[in-house]
Design an enzyme around this catalytic site. Sequence first.
Site, PDB file in Angstrom:
ATOM      1  N   GLY A  83     -37.939  13.412  11.015  1.00 18.69           N
ATOM      2  CA  GLY A  83     -37.148  12.670  12.016  1.00 18.69           C
ATOM      3  C   GLY A  83     -37.480  13.123  13.429  1.00 18.69           C
ATOM      4  O   GLY A  83     -38.628  13.034  13.868  1.00 18.69           O
ATOM      5  N   ILE A  90     -37.566  16.128  14.662  1.00 18.65           N
ATOM      6  CA  ILE A  90     -38.104  17.496  14.819  1.00 18.65           C
ATOM      7  C   ILE A  90     -39.585  17.436  15.171  1.00 18.65           C
ATOM      8  O   ILE A  90     -40.351  16.786  14.474  1.00 18.65           O
ATOM      9  CB  ILE A  90     -37.975  18.299  13.500  1.00 18.65           C
ATOM     10  CG1 ILE A  90     -36.546  18.272  12.971  1.00 18.65           C
ATOM     11  CG2 ILE A  90     -38.479  19.721  13.657  1.00 18.65           C
ATOM     12  CD1 ILE A  90     -36.424  18.822  11.556  1.00 18.65           C
ATOM     13  N   GLY A 125     -27.433   4.786   8.286  1.00 20.02           N
ATOM     14  CA  GLY A 125     -28.818   4.463   8.635  1.00 20.02           C
ATOM     15  C   GLY A 125     -29.815   5.559   8.279  1.00 20.02           C
ATOM     16  O   GLY A 125     -30.918   5.600   8.824  1.00 20.02           O
ATOM     17  N   GLU A 169     -33.527   4.979   2.954  1.00 17.13           N
ATOM     18  CA  GLU A 169     -34.565   3.951   2.928  1.00 17.13           C
ATOM     19  C   GLU A 169     -33.961   2.637   2.435  1.00 17.13           C
ATOM     20  O   GLU A 169     -32.913   2.640   1.783  1.00 17.13           O
ATOM     21  CB  GLU A 169     -35.679   4.379   1.957  1.00 17.13           C
ATOM     22  CG  GLU A 169     -36.426   5.631   2.371  1.00 17.13           C
ATOM     23  CD  GLU A 169     -37.073   5.500   3.727  1.00 17.13           C
ATOM     24  OE1 GLU A 169     -37.930   4.640   3.923  1.00 17.13           O
ATOM     25  OE2 GLU A 169     -36.690   6.280   4.622  1.00 17.13           O
ATOM     26  N   LYS A 173     -44.080  12.718   2.919  1.00 15.60           N
ATOM     27  CA  LYS A 173     -44.041  13.569   4.113  1.00 15.60           C
ATOM     28  C   LYS A 173     -44.803  14.876   3.882  1.00 15.60           C
ATOM     29  O   LYS A 173     -45.536  15.336   4.768  1.00 15.60           O
ATOM     30  CB  LYS A 173     -42.590  13.841   4.509  1.00 15.60           C
ATOM     31  CG  LYS A 173     -41.881  12.590   5.042  1.00 15.60           C
ATOM     32  CD  LYS A 173     -40.378  12.773   5.116  1.00 15.60           C
ATOM     33  CE  LYS A 173     -39.687  11.583   5.757  1.00 15.60           C
ATOM     34  NZ  LYS A 173     -38.226  11.634   5.605  1.00 15.60           N
TER      35      LYS A 173
HETATM   36  N1  HSE Z   1     -34.771   8.052   4.479  1.00 21.60           N
HETATM   37  C1  HSE Z   1     -35.342   9.068   5.277  1.00 21.60           C
HETATM   38  C2  HSE Z   1     -34.516  10.337   5.135  1.00 21.60           C
HETATM   39  C3  HSE Z   1     -35.390   8.624   6.716  1.00 21.60           C
HETATM   40  O1  HSE Z   1     -33.401  10.250   4.596  1.00 21.60           O
HETATM   41  O2  HSE Z   1     -34.963  11.411   5.510  1.00 21.60           O
HETATM   42  C4  HSE Z   1     -36.166   9.529   7.622  1.00 21.60           C
HETATM   43  O3  HSE Z   1     -37.531   9.544   7.285  1.00 21.60           O
END
Ligand code: HSE
Length: 406
Positions: free
Chosen positions: A129, A131, A182, A185, A200
């Site tokens: 996110g 970071i 929010g 996904e 990731k």
């Molecule tokens: N769905 C992802 C999460 C969103 O919960 O980390 C951020 O990449």
Amino acid sequence: MIQIAVLGYGTVGSGVVEVINTNHSSINKKAGEEINIKYVLDLRDFPGDPIQEKVVHDFDIILNDPEIRIVVEVMGGVEPAYTFTKKALLAGKSVCTSNKELVARHGAELLDIARERNINYLFEASCGGGIPIIRPLNSSLTADEIDEITGILNGTTNYILTSMIQDGSEFADVLKKAQELGYAERNPEADVEGYDACRKIAILSSLAFGRQVDFEDIYTEGISNITAADIKYAKAMDMNIKLLAYSKKVGECFYAMVAPALLGPNDPLYSVNGVFNAIFVHGNVLGDAMFYGSGAGKLPTASAVVSDVVDEAKHLHRNIMSFWSSHKLELTDISNSQKRFFVRAKGDPKTELARTEEIFGTVRPVIVPELEGEYGFVTEIISEAQYKAMAERHGKVISRIRIRHS
Ligand code: HSE
């Protein structure tokens, strides 16, 4: 003035517009030039929204506009994001993205195109996110050989596990809340089953080790099998359960895995709660470093995307992303990797523990009195393959969770 186009006006896209509007003057100062959103591409219209006059439905308008220097791809998913990104790069426009799925699948190829054209494909928002972790790996930790990255890389699952542990909340209720906030996904299976964290860690490993790590090669388990009983055992051991994504270089072997793990209070990742993410990095000369912060959600993700726009504005016509070649890195089979396991088994510990120790060697029993007809135990350090063989021989194992830092 630098004209940009935003592809996708969903959660992150609207966040990008909000961040650029909110911090307009400081962003322009840092970029050295005014940044202006000329187009927003979306299938929908947004009557009444100030961006409505910038909305276009045809990507070719953006592609064929020589004024557009930077394209912000925040559509998510592989297509049409891949086609649009490739066309934009081939046309000499830099691309900044939050799209981890696309970066994990086609990152090496898109970086090659950007390198050939002396522009950039930047993806700070794809991992962790808000970071900063991609930029540090690419341009700060350059004196080191990175030998471990272990991260809590999915905000939704960390939020779910934290609420289950701290408030005793039910899985389905917390997932619904994460969706409303929010974090999740579109298909929350990607969060819950670990696929998002897997992509990731594939991206971070490719950058850290300099070669393509295919996410399909990474052993991945999610949190859907974690139960209230597991949480009771974790509490009895004064431990937390986290969905960890890790990659490690041991000698000439590279291991990578996504799976729930138990960790104790001395572990730097133990207190990373809620939607927060953290990435622990070990370098051969640096030692330990940890990056912590807001791991999901509209504005943290948009903050990282806009930081790439600013970086790109400062480096127009100069390629800055270097350490990810398309040569594939072969991961080592995890069956040789070693750790302790916490195991739950059926039966009465008074009569079963002796037989359990005959199979597993010395174990540390963990008893939660309210869980009748079963018991838990912690193994010695054994390999994944040894664990599998021992569990099969035992015949009464209910489940197991790996223990970090055994
Ligand atoms: N769905 C992802 C999460 C969103 O919960 O980390 C951020 O990449």
